[in-house]
Design an enzyme around this catalytic site. Sequence first.
Site, mmCIF file in Angstrom:
data_model
loop_
_atom_site.group_PDB
_atom_site.id
_atom_site.type_symbol
_atom_site.label_atom_id
_atom_site.label_comp_id
_atom_site.label_asym_id
_atom_site.label_seq_id
_atom_site.Cartn_x
_atom_site.Cartn_y
_atom_site.Cartn_z
ATOM 1 C CB CYS A 27 64.219 3.100 6.700
ATOM 2 S SG CYS A 27 65.124 3.237 5.145
ATOM 3 C CG HIS A 532 84.028 12.366 -3.639
ATOM 4 N ND1 HIS A 532 84.566 11.696 -2.566
ATOM 5 C CD2 HIS A 532 82.743 12.636 -3.291
ATOM 6 C CE1 HIS A 532 83.655 11.563 -1.622
ATOM 7 N NE2 HIS A 532 82.533 12.114 -2.036
#
Length: 610
Positions: A27, A532
């Site tokens: 990409c 987290h």
Amino acid sequence: MKKYEELVKFIIKNIGGKNNILNVTHCVTRLRFQLKDESKANDEALKNNSGIITVMHSAGQYQVVIGNHVADVYSELVNEIGLKESQEPSQKKMKIKEKALDLISGIFMPSLSLLCACGMIKGLNIIFSFVGLYTQESDLYLLINAIGDCFFYFFPIVIGYNTAKKINMNPYTGMIIGAALCYPTINGVDLNFFGLNLNATYTSTVLPVIITCFLAAPIEKFLNKVLPSVIRSFMTPTIVLLVSVTVGFILIGPIVNAASQGISDALLAVYALSPVLAGILFATLWQVFVIFGVHITFIVLCMMNLSMGIPDPLLGSQVFVAFATSAVVLAIFIRTKNKELRSACIPAFISSIFGITEPALYGITITRPVMFAVSCIGSGISGAISGFLGFRYYQMAGIGLLEIPALLPTTNTGTVLLQVVICMIITFVITFVLAFVLYKENTQPSPSQPSPSIEETSKSYGEISSPIKGEVKPLSAAKDDAFATGALGKGCVIMPEEGKVYSPFDGTVLVMFPTGHAIGLVDDKGCEVLIHVGINTVQLGGKHFFPKVKIGEKVKKGQFLLEFDLEAIKEEGYDTDTIVVVSNSKDYSEVSLSKEGEIVPQDCLLTVKG
């Protein structure tokens, strides 16, 4: 020796060799591998190479983040491994969600650079006519507009080729399907098929050709098996084209166009409820989307809107994220005394200005939660302004500074350009000031104060209590490589037994992700802790998470910070292992695990020494 030959050989060696590569694409910044066995890849070695920014595991892909010269590295890589254009890529087993993201990437990413280039040409054409180089009635304007617009007009041809390659069909058959759907004399005119009146337009569209190729692929596969080889080469495409294009034009196209219109209307309706709020949320979360590699989904939605002649507001609200990131990097560059960090800031700042934020994101801000939060806050402010002013994508364009032409309409260009410049300046200045004021670095004691003795140093900083009830494991057991390797700080993993998170010390909430899945805290001595909850739970979009505090709030040790539905998250298919790390671990001589096994809140979890 070619420029990237050494780097490419290093990458191949450390992803398990040529034979471990099933497929590779790229990409804007990343090499995206499908590997036979990802365990053979040496993440740490790759991350430590100066030519590689970081390594990510996302969407069923092994992603090596290179930077804005990734296309050159990819070209060298293709030559090195002997990959040919016509080579049929192998596939690996992936979950449905991973397959969807991989399919989207495979169809759209190969042509994204040219798509942006043509959008840039259209945007520059508007600017050139606005400043008086020529008028919009001139033949030169018409020619340049044709150069920029041709890609969008004939986009189904490109998408047909890419789709066919991705699903292992003859790519030229896919290209002809796209060309047939775009044929001028049957687009936008009244036609009658077996008593069915139809007026359809497929130029610039995306989904009709993709679905038609999915219809054509099994037909082609079947015919290649049953037809004699002597006629297969011409009879297979003959039958495939007659059947697929006829069904695609008459049946698939109208249904898909209506569905596309419905999706677009729904998104625009949500945006219309509060453009400012939508802009804040989208721009604030954009860097999170980039981290997990799912931002391509929103680019595709933007393409769908543009193909229907609808300016897209979502991508219009994230244009200035790059300037917020670059402002944070510049502030760190000015404030820090760390020579290594300063040298990293210079290229990161330059690349961020031009829209490549990965070097800043992975190399600088993500390991400094306060700075990452500041960049998100600055981005959110820019999103609010974008929503208020109604910025929209009128064509695809470049990124960073080169993304500005995407926001310019053909009329009222001067006013919008001025608003864009003002928004860019406001975003940069506010974010820079916040980062400059809030940036903290581990400093030495001032000369007027006695230096701590060795004994005192070994006893500081202190203890961090457990924020969760559950079973403690070493950080290396984390199922997210960015945490397991310690790249984001030292700490541990807790397998939670209940959905409650408590404060591990007296301090301040630095980060509360909008999705509620992660909290960043700092105590009065400057120790920063990130909690987290779960792996990839950001993709839940806040579902099942119920924060009890907000950014900037003072908290006491043992205070209830967050509630989450443990069982519901598991039922959604997500791992609930919770990561607790000291995100500024580099500021301390040692961060060690105090105990493993069962633990309850307020028990000593980590010991930190200065």
